[in-house]
Design an enzyme around this catalytic site. Structure first.
Site: not given
Ligand code: THU
Length: 145
Positions: A58-59, A69, A71, A102, A105
């Site tokens: 995630n960035v 995210c 993904e 999520c 994603c």
């Molecule tokens: N996040 C993801 O990278 N993927 C997911 O499927 C769920 C959430 C990240 C987004 C954010 O940077 C952090 O988790 C908190 O929500």
């Protein structure tokens, strides 16, 4: 047997995916996360149909809603390294625990799913159809053209 090394699907069939390798790739990707706002690093990894492992982290952004995210990076990595479809997916949090993708994603993954794609979930191995039932997809665009 812990979740990472279990190899049975929810339906009881054996999975021939190397889930430990995917868990390791996801944990490695997670180390690259940029998550100064949520402090919730995420890593995702997937096995492609032709045997590659693609991954992402995630960035986040100071404009919080622009967060990408893990993904998002993964599907970008998929396209940048030869394209194709995903056979298996694994996502982890900062502690290396399995994390459910999520809702948005799940849709990203649905677009690039190989037939029968499997995901490691907090309830064991599931299929794309189980985690995103009745999904909207490219097939619906064709129906109305
Ligand atoms: N996040 C993801 O990278 N993927 C997911 O499927 C769920 C959430 C990240 C987004 C954010 O940077 C952090 O988790 C908190 O929500």
């Amino acid at each position: 047997m812990d979740r990472a090394s279990s190899s049975s699907t929810a339906g009881g069939e054996q999975s021939d995916v190397d889930w430990l390798a995917l868990a390791a790739a996801a944990a490695s990707a997670m180390k690259n996360a940029y998550a100064p706002y949520s402090k919730f690093p995420v890593g995702a990894a997937a096995l492609t149909e032709d045997g590659r492992i693609v991954s992402g982290c995630n960035v986040e952004n100071a404009s919080y809603g622009l967060t990408l995210c893990a993904e998002c990076a993964l599907v970008g990595n998929l396209r940048m390294t030869g394209g194709g479809l995903l056979r298996a997916f694994y996502c982890v949090d900062g502690g290396g625990n399995v994390l459910m993708p999520c809702g948005r994603c799940r849709q990203l993954l649905y677009e690039f799913r190989a037939p029968g794609m499997e995901l490691m979930t907090t309830q064991g191995i599931k299929t794309m159809d189980q985690v995103l039932p009745d999904a909207f997809g490219p097939q619906h665009l064709e129906e109305t053209r």
